[in-house]
Scaffold this motif. Structure first.
Motif, PDB file in Angstrom:
ATOM      1  N   ASN A   1       0.660   5.293   1.235  1.00  0.00           N
ATOM      2  CA  ASN A   1      -0.123   6.130   2.222  1.00  0.00           C
ATOM      3  C   ASN A   1       0.366   7.333   1.613  1.00  0.00           C
ATOM      4  O   ASN A   1       1.330   8.249   2.097  1.00  0.00           O
ATOM      5  CB  ASN A   1       0.235   6.313   3.701  1.00  0.00           C
ATOM      6  CG  ASN A   1      -0.454   7.101   4.507  1.00  0.00           C
ATOM      7  OD1 ASN A   1      -1.087   8.053   3.891  1.00  0.00           O
ATOM      8  ND2 ASN A   1      -0.568   6.956   5.860  1.00  0.00           N
TER       9      ASN A   1
ATOM     10  N   GLN B   1     -16.364  12.451  11.462  1.00  0.00           N
ATOM     11  CA  GLN B   1     -17.304  11.515  11.745  1.00  0.00           C
ATOM     12  C   GLN B   1     -17.994  11.814  13.191  1.00  0.00           C
ATOM     13  O   GLN B   1     -19.010  11.711  13.699  1.00  0.00           O
ATOM     14  CB  GLN B   1     -17.191   9.955  11.654  1.00  0.00           C
ATOM     15  CG  GLN B   1     -17.140   9.648  10.119  1.00  0.00           C
ATOM     16  CD  GLN B   1     -18.558   9.541   9.553  1.00  0.00           C
ATOM     17  OE1 GLN B   1     -19.544   9.337  10.188  1.00  0.00           O
ATOM     18  NE2 GLN B   1     -18.586  10.324   8.549  1.00  0.00           N
TER      19      GLN B   1
ATOM     20  N   TYR C   1     -11.098  10.864   8.782  1.00  0.00           N
ATOM     21  CA  TYR C   1     -12.389  10.079   8.839  1.00  0.00           C
ATOM     22  C   TYR C   1     -13.284  10.136  10.090  1.00  0.00           C
ATOM     23  O   TYR C   1     -14.088  10.715  10.386  1.00  0.00           O
ATOM     24  CB  TYR C   1     -12.555   8.671   8.319  1.00  0.00           C
ATOM     25  CG  TYR C   1     -13.831   8.205   8.568  1.00  0.00           C
ATOM     26  CD1 TYR C   1     -14.709   8.232   7.495  1.00  0.00           C
ATOM     27  CD2 TYR C   1     -14.057   7.042   9.442  1.00  0.00           C
ATOM     28  CE1 TYR C   1     -15.841   7.489   7.786  1.00  0.00           C
ATOM     29  CE2 TYR C   1     -15.291   6.489   9.537  1.00  0.00           C
ATOM     30  CZ  TYR C   1     -16.212   6.945   8.717  1.00  0.00           C
ATOM     31  OH  TYR C   1     -17.483   6.314   8.813  1.00  0.00           O
ATOM     32  N   LYS C   2     -12.524   9.844  11.352  1.00  0.00           N
ATOM     33  CA  LYS C   2     -12.548   9.690  12.552  1.00  0.00           C
ATOM     34  C   LYS C   2     -12.989  11.294  13.121  1.00  0.00           C
ATOM     35  O   LYS C   2     -14.066  11.433  13.969  1.00  0.00           O
ATOM     36  CB  LYS C   2     -11.718   9.039  13.582  1.00  0.00           C
ATOM     37  CG  LYS C   2     -11.603   7.709  13.476  1.00  0.00           C
ATOM     38  CD  LYS C   2     -10.630   7.116  14.298  1.00  0.00           C
ATOM     39  CE  LYS C   2     -10.457   5.333  14.313  1.00  0.00           C
ATOM     40  NZ  LYS C   2      -9.481   4.904  15.007  1.00  0.00           N
TER      41      LYS C   2
ATOM     42  N   ARG D   1      -3.240   9.917   8.303  1.00  0.00           N
ATOM     43  CA  ARG D   1      -4.154   8.765   7.528  1.00  0.00           C
ATOM     44  C   ARG D   1      -5.378   9.223   7.549  1.00  0.00           C
ATOM     45  O   ARG D   1      -5.998   9.877   8.109  1.00  0.00           O
ATOM     46  CB  ARG D   1      -3.757   7.561   8.357  1.00  0.00           C
ATOM     47  CG  ARG D   1      -2.310   7.042   8.484  1.00  0.00           C
ATOM     48  CD  ARG D   1      -2.363   5.836   9.161  1.00  0.00           C
ATOM     49  NE  ARG D   1      -1.060   5.139   8.717  1.00  0.00           N
ATOM     50  CZ  ARG D   1      -0.086   5.119   9.788  1.00  0.00           C
ATOM     51  NH1 ARG D   1      -0.238   5.768  10.682  1.00  0.00           N
ATOM     52  NH2 ARG D   1       1.077   4.424   9.456  1.00  0.00           N
ATOM     53  N   VAL D   2      -5.822   8.570   6.538  1.00  0.00           N
ATOM     54  CA  VAL D   2      -7.225   8.490   6.096  1.00  0.00           C
ATOM     55  C   VAL D   2      -8.214   8.437   7.243  1.00  0.00           C
ATOM     56  O   VAL D   2      -8.971   9.109   7.559  1.00  0.00           O
ATOM     57  CB  VAL D   2      -7.763   7.888   4.727  1.00  0.00           C
ATOM     58  CG1 VAL D   2      -9.274   7.972   4.519  1.00  0.00           C
ATOM     59  CG2 VAL D   2      -6.943   8.384   3.653  1.00  0.00           C
ATOM     60  N   GLU D   3      -7.967   7.201   7.774  1.00  0.00           N
ATOM     61  CA  GLU D   3      -8.786   6.911   9.064  1.00  0.00           C
ATOM     62  C   GLU D   3      -8.954   8.136  10.265  1.00  0.00           C
ATOM     63  O   GLU D   3      -9.717   8.152  10.695  1.00  0.00           O
ATOM     64  CB  GLU D   3      -8.210   5.667   9.925  1.00  0.00           C
ATOM     65  CG  GLU D   3      -7.625   4.377   8.845  1.00  0.00           C
ATOM     66  CD  GLU D   3      -6.226   4.669   8.481  1.00  0.00           C
ATOM     67  OE1 GLU D   3      -5.361   4.349   8.997  1.00  0.00           O
ATOM     68  OE2 GLU D   3      -6.128   4.829   7.194  1.00  0.00           O
ATOM     69  N   HIS D   4      -7.674   8.678  10.513  1.00  0.00           N
ATOM     70  CA  HIS D   4      -7.629   9.934  11.316  1.00  0.00           C
ATOM     71  C   HIS D   4      -8.524  10.964  10.757  1.00  0.00           C
ATOM     72  O   HIS D   4      -9.411  11.541  11.610  1.00  0.00           O
ATOM     73  CB  HIS D   4      -6.329  10.547  11.302  1.00  0.00           C
ATOM     74  CG  HIS D   4      -5.469   9.418  11.979  1.00  0.00           C
ATOM     75  ND1 HIS D   4      -3.802   9.454  11.664  1.00  0.00           N
ATOM     76  CD2 HIS D   4      -5.267   8.468  12.737  1.00  0.00           C
ATOM     77  CE1 HIS D   4      -3.239   8.373  12.445  1.00  0.00           C
ATOM     78  NE2 HIS D   4      -4.182   7.963  13.054  1.00  0.00           N
TER      79      HIS D   4
ATOM     80  N   CYS E   1       0.906  -1.230  -0.041  1.00  0.00           N
ATOM     81  CA  CYS E   1      -0.149   0.110   0.000  1.00  0.00           C
ATOM     82  C   CYS E   1       0.983   1.130   0.122  1.00  0.00           C
ATOM     83  O   CYS E   1       2.172   1.272   0.193  1.00  0.00           O
ATOM     84  CB  CYS E   1      -0.890  -0.072   1.102  1.00  0.00           C
ATOM     85  SG  CYS E   1      -0.037   0.114   2.687  1.00  0.00           S
TER      86      CYS E   1
ATOM     87  N   CYS F   1      -5.314  17.192  12.194  1.00  0.00           N
ATOM     88  CA  CYS F   1      -4.482  16.178  11.970  1.00  0.00           C
ATOM     89  C   CYS F   1      -3.011  16.569  12.137  1.00  0.00           C
ATOM     90  O   CYS F   1      -2.330  15.939  12.887  1.00  0.00           O
ATOM     91  CB  CYS F   1      -4.758  14.931  10.975  1.00  0.00           C
ATOM     92  SG  CYS F   1      -6.011  14.235  10.842  1.00  0.00           S
TER      93      CYS F   1
END
Length: 177
Positions: A43, A117, A113-114, A108-111, A41, A100
């Motif tokens: 990032n 959300q 996103y969280k 990261r995309v997850e950060h 992958c 972030c």
């Protein structure tokens, strides 16, 4: 030596062609395939945020990149209200990315996103202790504020404090209206 290349393709026959090139020239061990089903992958957010020449526009560069990725995966949308939604998406991404960057070494995309959300959805939620404990958005702003308060004043720290204030104004004000 020291050179590399990047080939972007979604077609299997083009992938096979590049595999054959690498095999023909003895470079099959240098081939890295990133895609569905691959263990590899990349990032792109971390790469962009850690470039040594990133300058002051890094937040907007990352937000623009994310917007491009989001649009690439979206179906055709209505043209009416497009400018409003594009501007809203840009503002949301800029503030989430900037938060972030203020709180984490790697982005990261997850950060992102969280944070998005868990952003407050009402003024009532802002005063709810359970929301404060569970919200990545709130906890990130709190973490950044505490970290900045422990630093020795400097132009860089003042700049970060202003950025944090803008982020707080967005999520605790503009975002709720």
């Amino acid at each position: 030596t020291g050179f590399g290349g990047l080939v972007l393709t979604a077609k299997e026959d083009e992938l096979d062609l590049w595999k054959s090139y690498c095999q023909k020239y003895g470079r099959e061990k240098d081939l890295i395939i990133i895609g569905q089903g691959s263990k590899e992958c990349f990032n792109f957010l971390d790469y962009e945020s850690s470039r040594p020449d990133k300058g002051t526009g890094i937040t907007h560069n990352i937000a623009d990149t994310l917007k491009t990725v989001i649009k690439a995966g979206a179906k055709n949308s209505q043209e009416s209200d497009k400018a409003f939604w594009d501007a809203s998406l840009q503002q949301l991404l800029v503030n989430a990315v900037d938060l972030c960057l203020l709180t984490q070494k790697k982005i990261r995309v997850e950060h992102i996103y969280k944070i998005i959300q868990s952003a407050p959805k009402s003024k009532t939620e802002l005063s709810n202790e359970n929301w404060r404990k569970s919200s990545a958005c709130f906890r990130s702003m709190e973490h950044a504020a505490i970290a900045l308060s422990r630093k020795r004043p400097s132009p860089e720290i003042d700049n970060k404090a202003r950025r944090l204030q803008i982020i707080e104004d967005f999520f605790y004000g503009n975002w709720l209206y």
